[in-house]
Design a protein around this motif. Structure first.
Motif, mmCIF file in Angstrom:
data_model
loop_
_atom_site.group_PDB
_atom_site.id
_atom_site.type_symbol
_atom_site.label_atom_id
_atom_site.label_comp_id
_atom_site.label_asym_id
_atom_site.label_seq_id
_atom_site.Cartn_x
_atom_site.Cartn_y
_atom_site.Cartn_z
ATOM 1 N N LEU A 127 20.300 -5.554 24.183
ATOM 2 C CA LEU A 127 21.310 -4.487 24.219
ATOM 3 C C LEU A 127 21.299 -3.667 22.938
ATOM 4 C CD1 LEU A 127 23.710 -3.655 26.197
ATOM 5 C CD2 LEU A 127 25.178 -4.849 24.562
ATOM 6 N N ARG A 128 21.483 -2.356 23.075
ATOM 7 C CA ARG A 128 21.558 -1.463 21.927
ATOM 8 C C ARG A 128 22.926 -0.762 21.911
ATOM 9 N NH1 ARG A 128 18.205 -4.328 20.825
ATOM 10 N NH2 ARG A 128 16.031 -3.960 20.197
ATOM 11 N N PRO A 129 23.377 -0.318 20.723
ATOM 12 C CA PRO A 129 24.703 0.300 20.631
ATOM 13 C C PRO A 129 24.903 1.447 21.611
ATOM 14 C CG PRO A 129 23.842 -0.128 18.441
ATOM 15 C CD PRO A 129 22.728 -0.431 19.407
ATOM 16 N N GLU A 130 23.877 2.263 21.791
ATOM 17 C CA GLU A 130 24.028 3.421 22.677
ATOM 18 C C GLU A 130 24.263 3.034 24.129
ATOM 19 O OE1 GLU A 130 19.532 3.022 21.646
ATOM 20 O OE2 GLU A 130 21.486 2.802 20.647
ATOM 21 N N ASP A 131 23.921 1.802 24.481
ATOM 22 C CA ASP A 131 24.123 1.356 25.857
ATOM 23 C C ASP A 131 25.601 1.224 26.217
ATOM 24 O OD1 ASP A 131 21.362 1.163 26.186
ATOM 25 O OD2 ASP A 131 21.307 -0.919 25.516
ATOM 26 N N LEU A 132 26.460 1.143 25.197
ATOM 27 C CA LEU A 132 27.892 0.959 25.448
ATOM 28 C C LEU A 132 28.744 2.094 24.900
ATOM 29 C CD1 LEU A 132 28.297 -2.850 24.637
ATOM 30 C CD2 LEU A 132 27.976 -1.794 26.868
ATOM 31 N N ARG A 133 28.095 3.140 24.384
ATOM 32 C CA ARG A 133 28.854 4.217 23.743
ATOM 33 C C ARG A 133 29.836 4.879 24.704
ATOM 34 N NH1 ARG A 133 28.751 3.124 18.521
ATOM 35 N NH2 ARG A 133 26.687 3.268 17.581
ATOM 36 N N ASN A 134 29.426 5.086 25.923
ATOM 37 C CA ASN A 134 30.266 5.823 26.875
ATOM 38 C C ASN A 134 30.854 4.900 27.937
ATOM 39 O OD1 ASN A 134 29.685 8.379 25.657
ATOM 40 N ND2 ASN A 134 27.681 8.344 26.670
ATOM 41 N N ARG A 135 31.134 3.678 27.565
ATOM 42 C CA ARG A 135 31.706 2.728 28.515
ATOM 43 C C ARG A 135 33.070 3.221 28.971
ATOM 44 N NH1 ARG A 135 34.767 -2.330 28.414
ATOM 45 N NH2 ARG A 135 33.901 -3.761 29.976
ATOM 46 N N ASP A 136 33.241 3.348 30.300
ATOM 47 C CA ASP A 136 34.514 3.864 30.817
ATOM 48 C C ASP A 136 35.325 2.789 31.533
ATOM 49 O OD1 ASP A 136 32.989 3.524 33.063
ATOM 50 O OD2 ASP A 136 32.953 5.641 33.640
ATOM 51 N N ASP A 137 34.828 1.562 31.562
ATOM 52 C CA ASP A 137 35.574 0.464 32.161
ATOM 53 C C ASP A 137 36.586 -0.035 31.135
ATOM 54 O OD1 ASP A 137 36.542 -1.730 33.457
ATOM 55 O OD2 ASP A 137 34.596 -2.680 33.797
ATOM 56 N N ASP A 138 37.863 -0.132 31.529
ATOM 57 C CA ASP A 138 38.881 -0.573 30.580
ATOM 58 C C ASP A 138 39.051 -2.086 30.561
ATOM 59 O OD1 ASP A 138 40.040 -0.893 33.035
ATOM 60 O OD2 ASP A 138 41.871 0.226 32.580
ATOM 61 N N ALA A 139 38.259 -2.806 31.344
ATOM 62 C CA ALA A 139 38.310 -4.261 31.288
ATOM 63 C C ALA A 139 37.765 -4.727 29.940
ATOM 64 C CB ALA A 139 37.493 -4.877 32.426
ATOM 65 N N PRO A 140 38.415 -5.666 29.272
ATOM 66 C CA PRO A 140 37.956 -6.117 27.948
ATOM 67 C C PRO A 140 36.529 -6.645 27.996
ATOM 68 C CG PRO A 140 40.151 -6.963 28.415
ATOM 69 C CD PRO A 140 39.659 -6.349 29.682
ATOM 70 N N LEU A 141 35.781 -6.357 26.942
ATOM 71 C CA LEU A 141 34.404 -6.826 26.793
ATOM 72 C C LEU A 141 34.293 -7.614 25.501
ATOM 73 C CD1 LEU A 141 31.318 -6.809 27.456
ATOM 74 C CD2 LEU A 141 31.202 -4.646 26.188
ATOM 75 N N VAL A 142 33.700 -8.800 25.579
ATOM 76 C CA VAL A 142 33.441 -9.636 24.414
ATOM 77 C C VAL A 142 31.950 -9.919 24.347
ATOM 78 C CG1 VAL A 142 33.873 -11.857 23.310
ATOM 79 C CG2 VAL A 142 35.706 -10.714 24.540
ATOM 80 N N LEU A 143 31.368 -9.763 23.159
ATOM 81 C CA LEU A 143 29.946 -10.012 22.956
ATOM 82 C C LEU A 143 29.757 -11.352 22.258
ATOM 83 C CD1 LEU A 143 28.940 -6.457 21.691
ATOM 84 C CD2 LEU A 143 28.740 -7.359 24.019
ATOM 85 N N LEU A 144 28.859 -12.166 22.788
ATOM 86 C CA LEU A 144 28.514 -13.430 22.152
ATOM 87 C C LEU A 144 27.240 -13.220 21.352
ATOM 88 C CD1 LEU A 144 29.173 -16.023 25.005
ATOM 89 C CD2 LEU A 144 30.757 -15.117 23.288
ATOM 90 N N GLY A 145 27.298 -13.494 20.068
ATOM 91 C CA GLY A 145 26.164 -13.219 19.199
ATOM 92 C C GLY A 145 26.469 -12.018 18.325
ATOM 93 N N GLU A 146 25.499 -11.666 17.510
ATOM 94 C CA GLU A 146 25.697 -10.562 16.573
ATOM 95 C C GLU A 146 25.972 -9.257 17.316
ATOM 96 O OE1 GLU A 146 25.884 -11.066 13.418
ATOM 97 O OE2 GLU A 146 25.249 -13.173 13.513
ATOM 98 N N ARG A 147 26.953 -8.512 16.834
ATOM 99 C CA ARG A 147 27.310 -7.242 17.456
ATOM 100 C C ARG A 147 26.236 -6.205 17.160
ATOM 101 N NH1 ARG A 147 33.164 -5.670 17.002
ATOM 102 N NH2 ARG A 147 32.895 -6.526 14.919
ATOM 103 N N PRO A 148 25.660 -5.569 18.206
ATOM 104 C CA PRO A 148 24.627 -4.553 17.975
ATOM 105 C C PRO A 148 25.237 -3.227 17.531
ATOM 106 C CG PRO A 148 25.032 -4.793 20.332
ATOM 107 C CD PRO A 148 25.903 -5.805 19.639
ATOM 108 N N GLY A 149 25.378 -3.046 16.231
ATOM 109 C CA GLY A 149 25.944 -1.804 15.735
ATOM 110 C C GLY A 149 27.459 -1.861 15.635
#
Length: 341
Positions: A127-149
């Motif tokens: 996963l890259r930071p740009e993959d989530l830049r325009n996320r429009d889902d308001d459901a909470p997201l948690v990343l396991l592992g180092e945050r990409p950006g």
């Protein structure tokens, strides 16, 4: 017929509201009343309708967990821990596998259609930071592992640099001078292997031990075969190391297989250190010294993060960026570095 709150209330001789308060663990209930209602619940075999409970709150009662794979025992252990943690809050876990592919990870990160989950826990690889830049889902997201950006989502990861320092200090403390690093995408700054190499370099530098690039053997994958291939490559190159710090336990186990095939003894000829504390490492012919992340705490923090976001949907992106959580880890010393006692 399904036992209802009314049935329990009649058996206990209390109101339906009182039964509801006990079932929902409302704190202002006397111990005597809680015991009385619980006795009626047990007698009748009442089970709460969790679906209805979640729907009343506008939720589904489902949390998605997306992992790269289950063939790696670390992820299987993590899935088990997340399911247990979710159950403590009456949540069901929907499991998805991404194969560690960027496209699938981005799709999961963007959320599930029709709001079928209340939150998403994602363990990314590509996963890259740009993959989530325009996320429009308001459901909470948690990343396991180092945050990409610099992304406005909670990230839960042990301190990989510090953990690597702990591992390498253990090896050098045993008198090992040529400590190799095996496995992972070491040139990818977003990959944990890069951070573990950083910790490896830092310890060797402070102790005046040589850390040439020849002692780094990156791999495309992170399985036993990758460890065997990397170990073979390093041995064939000449001037073999006297210790190996592997990216994970599977790579370490593959490396030990090659050492055994070549008549080399672990740890007498070469000490081997892993990372993850999978069961296979505890029960091999030579038990594996490893770094053990606290998987249960990782799972608990992930679930708690989702629930906190659900309860506080208006938290700002700035405050969310601060949500980097660092679970503990332990060094487990075993035969692959210490020998048999």
């Amino acid at each position: 017929m399904r036992v209802s709150l009314k049935d329990v209330a009649e058996r206990a001789g209390v109101s339906i509201k009182t039964v509801s308060n006990v079932v929902n663990n409302y704190q202002h209930i006397t111990p005597a009343m809680r015991t009385r209602v619980q006795h009626a619940i047990d007698e009748l075999g009442y089970r709460p309708n969790l679906t209805a409970r979640h729907l009343r709150k506008g939720r589904t009662g489902i949390i998605a967990l997306a992992l790269p794979e289950l063939a790696n025992p670390y992820y299987a252990d993590l899935a088990d821990a997340v399911i247990d943690a979710a159950a403590q809050h009456d949540y069901t876990v929907l499991l998805d596998l991404t194969g560690g592919r960027r496209r699938q990870e981005a799709q999961v990160g963007q959320g599930f259609s029709a709001r079928v989950t209340d939150g998403v826990i994602l363990s990314p690889v590509e996963l890259r930071p740009e993959d989530l830049r325009n996320r429009d889902d308001d459901a909470p997201l948690v990343l396991l592992g180092e945050r990409p950006g610099d992304l406005p989502y909670d990230a839960i990861a042990i301190d990989n640099v510090a953990a690597a320092r702990t591992a390498v200090r253990h090896l050098t403390g045993l008198g090992r001078r040529r400590v190799a690093f095996l496995g992972g995408h070491t040139n990818d700054a977003a990959h944990p292997a890069h951070l573990r190499v950083q910790g490896w370099r830092e310890v060797l530098a402070t102790q005046g031990v040589d850390a040439p690039d020849a002692l780094i053997a990156p791999t495309d994958g992170c399985d036993r075969a990758d460890g065997a291939e990397a170990m073979t490559r390093m041995l064939d190159a000449g001037e073999p190391p006297d210790a190996v710090f592997a990216y994970n336990d599977l790579i370490a186990i593959g490396a030990m297989r090659v050492l055994s095939d070549r008549g080399m003894r672990v740890p007498e000829d070469m000490a081997v250190m892993g990372f993850d504390d999978i069961a296979e490492g505890r029960f091999g012919a030579v038990t594996l010294t490893t770094i053990a992340p606290d998987k249960r705490t990782i799972a608990r923090l992930a679930i708690e993060s989702i629930l906190t976001r659900l309860q506080n949907p208006d938290r700002t992106a700035e405050s969310m960026r601060k949500g980097e959580l660092r679970p503990e880890y332990r060094l487990l010393e075993r035969e692959s570095t210490l020998g048999r006692g």
